[in-house]
Design a protein around this motif. Structure first.
Motif, mmCIF file in Angstrom:
data_model
loop_
_atom_site.group_PDB
_atom_site.id
_atom_site.type_symbol
_atom_site.label_atom_id
_atom_site.label_comp_id
_atom_site.label_asym_id
_atom_site.label_seq_id
_atom_site.Cartn_x
_atom_site.Cartn_y
_atom_site.Cartn_z
ATOM 1 N N LEU A 169 74.873 25.502 37.980
ATOM 2 C CA LEU A 169 74.162 26.257 37.065
ATOM 3 C C LEU A 169 72.873 25.851 36.706
ATOM 4 N N VAL A 170 72.672 24.410 36.516
ATOM 5 C CA VAL A 170 71.502 24.069 35.901
ATOM 6 C C VAL A 170 70.312 24.073 37.015
ATOM 7 N N SER A 171 70.822 23.741 38.412
ATOM 8 C CA SER A 171 70.228 23.778 39.509
ATOM 9 C C SER A 171 69.661 25.228 39.806
ATOM 10 N N ILE A 172 70.364 26.324 39.476
ATOM 11 C CA ILE A 172 69.995 27.706 39.869
ATOM 12 C C ILE A 172 68.976 28.017 38.733
ATOM 13 N N ALA A 173 69.280 27.701 37.673
ATOM 14 C CA ALA A 173 68.519 27.934 36.478
ATOM 15 C C ALA A 173 66.756 27.429 36.704
ATOM 16 N N LEU A 174 66.988 25.961 37.259
ATOM 17 C CA LEU A 174 65.700 25.283 37.426
ATOM 18 C C LEU A 174 64.940 26.107 38.462
ATOM 19 N N LEU A 175 65.654 26.531 39.700
ATOM 20 C CA LEU A 175 65.062 27.097 40.831
ATOM 21 C C LEU A 175 64.595 28.526 40.374
ATOM 22 N N LEU A 176 65.118 29.232 39.460
ATOM 23 C CA LEU A 176 64.825 30.608 39.086
ATOM 24 C C LEU A 176 63.442 30.469 38.153
ATOM 25 N N ALA A 177 63.552 29.507 37.299
ATOM 26 C CA ALA A 177 62.409 29.071 36.488
ATOM 27 C C ALA A 177 61.112 28.723 37.584
ATOM 28 N N ASN A 178 61.569 28.060 38.563
ATOM 29 C CA ASN A 178 60.417 27.615 39.393
ATOM 30 C C ASN A 178 59.688 28.737 40.084
ATOM 31 N N ILE A 179 60.499 29.729 40.461
ATOM 32 C CA ILE A 179 60.007 30.915 40.836
ATOM 33 C C ILE A 179 59.184 31.712 40.017
ATOM 34 N N ALA A 180 59.967 31.961 38.729
ATOM 35 C CA ALA A 180 59.070 32.707 37.606
ATOM 36 C C ALA A 180 57.591 31.934 37.283
ATOM 37 N N PHE A 181 57.556 30.542 37.269
ATOM 38 C CA PHE A 181 56.381 30.110 36.854
ATOM 39 C C PHE A 181 55.406 29.945 38.271
ATOM 40 N N LEU A 182 55.931 29.897 39.048
ATOM 41 C CA LEU A 182 55.029 30.218 40.549
ATOM 42 C C LEU A 182 54.261 31.375 40.375
ATOM 43 N N ILE A 183 54.921 32.525 39.945
ATOM 44 C CA ILE A 183 54.336 33.903 39.772
ATOM 45 C C ILE A 183 53.527 33.847 38.522
ATOM 46 N N TYR A 184 54.022 33.470 37.290
ATOM 47 C CA TYR A 184 53.270 33.687 36.067
ATOM 48 C C TYR A 184 52.007 32.539 35.989
ATOM 49 N N GLY A 185 52.183 31.270 36.414
ATOM 50 C CA GLY A 185 51.165 30.449 36.476
ATOM 51 C C GLY A 185 51.271 29.435 35.005
ATOM 52 N N SER A 186 50.144 28.762 34.616
ATOM 53 C CA SER A 186 50.263 28.206 33.566
ATOM 54 C C SER A 186 50.206 28.590 32.018
ATOM 55 N N GLY A 187 49.595 29.727 31.880
ATOM 56 C CA GLY A 187 49.517 30.294 30.750
ATOM 57 C C GLY A 187 48.285 30.044 29.834
ATOM 58 N N ALA A 188 48.183 30.666 28.771
ATOM 59 C CA ALA A 188 47.062 30.266 27.688
ATOM 60 C C ALA A 188 47.100 28.999 27.137
ATOM 61 N N TYR A 189 48.340 28.323 26.994
ATOM 62 C CA TYR A 189 48.171 27.237 26.344
ATOM 63 C C TYR A 189 48.561 26.074 27.287
ATOM 64 N N SER A 190 47.558 25.779 28.133
ATOM 65 C CA SER A 190 47.660 24.700 29.164
ATOM 66 C C SER A 190 46.481 24.080 29.457
ATOM 67 N N LEU A 191 46.542 23.011 30.138
ATOM 68 C CA LEU A 191 45.395 22.378 30.444
ATOM 69 C C LEU A 191 44.403 22.974 31.550
ATOM 70 N N ASP A 192 44.977 23.816 32.409
ATOM 71 C CA ASP A 192 44.424 24.642 33.280
ATOM 72 C C ASP A 192 43.451 25.651 32.433
ATOM 73 N N ASN A 193 44.138 26.299 31.617
ATOM 74 C CA ASN A 193 43.331 27.107 30.861
ATOM 75 C C ASN A 193 42.294 26.548 30.113
ATOM 76 N N PHE A 194 42.394 25.417 29.511
ATOM 77 C CA PHE A 194 41.332 24.593 28.823
ATOM 78 C C PHE A 194 40.189 24.078 29.514
ATOM 79 N N MET A 195 40.648 23.673 30.938
ATOM 80 C CA MET A 195 39.467 23.175 31.678
ATOM 81 C C MET A 195 38.590 24.650 32.132
ATOM 82 N N ARG A 196 39.187 25.480 32.494
ATOM 83 C CA ARG A 196 38.585 26.896 32.723
ATOM 84 C C ARG A 196 37.642 27.484 31.786
ATOM 85 N N LYS A 197 37.978 27.079 30.472
ATOM 86 C CA LYS A 197 37.117 27.574 29.741
ATOM 87 C C LYS A 197 36.330 26.689 29.129
ATOM 88 N N HIS A 198 36.301 25.180 29.330
ATOM 89 C CA HIS A 198 35.342 24.303 29.162
ATOM 90 C C HIS A 198 35.091 23.609 30.347
#
Length: 146
Positions: A114-143
């Motif tokens: 169950l933990v492995s399946i949950a982590l796999l589904l979360a990986n798929i979701a964040f592959l689609i959604y990306g880092s988000g507003a509160y992330s180093l990627d977003n900070f580096m994009r803005k600055h």
């Protein structure tokens, strides 16, 4: 524009800020799953054919620990998360497949799956959604000059 760029663009536009808490939790969970083989490395020898301390089991152990710990830190911070998430896919799929090892007991078996399946589904979701507003990627994009 190829399909991957379209998915990334859609994920960046439709990413609510509260989902970043789940991204940080996913990163912490990946770190924990990366440390587990160091606590009980006999699970790696079971997966690699029952031969302990051979090159394959040591290579698998290093791949799991490095990918999960370094990738978990990158995911928690929101720094280029798609690369470490892709690198953890084979580990999670093999964890789901090889979770039926009888020596681990019935309750551990289901919890691990169950933990492995949950982590796999979360990986798929964040592959689609990306880092988000509160992330180093977003900070580096803005600055870009920081």
């Amino acid at each position: 524009m190829n399909t991957f760029e379209q998915i990334v663009g859609w994920g960046d536009k439709h990413h609510p800020a509260w989902v970043d808490l789940f991204r940080v939790a996913l990163g912490i969970m990946l770190i924990v799953k990366g440390i587990q083989p160091l606590i009980s490395p006999e699970n790696i020898s079971i997966v690699s054919g029952g031969i302990s301390q051979n090159f394959l089991s040591i290579a698998i152990l290093h791949y799991i620990v490095l990918t999960h710990v370094v990738g978990g830190i990158m995911v928690a911070l929101g720094l280029s998360i798609r690369i470490p998430l892709l690198l953890t896919f084979p580990i999670l799929i093999l964890a789901i497949v090889f979770a039926g090892v009888p020596e681990m007991g019935i309750f551990y078996h289901y919890a691990h799956v169950l933990v492995s399946i949950a982590l796999l589904l979360a990986n798929i979701a964040f592959l689609i959604y990306g880092s988000g507003a509160y992330s180093l990627d977003n900070f580096m994009r803005k600055h870009p000059n920081s």
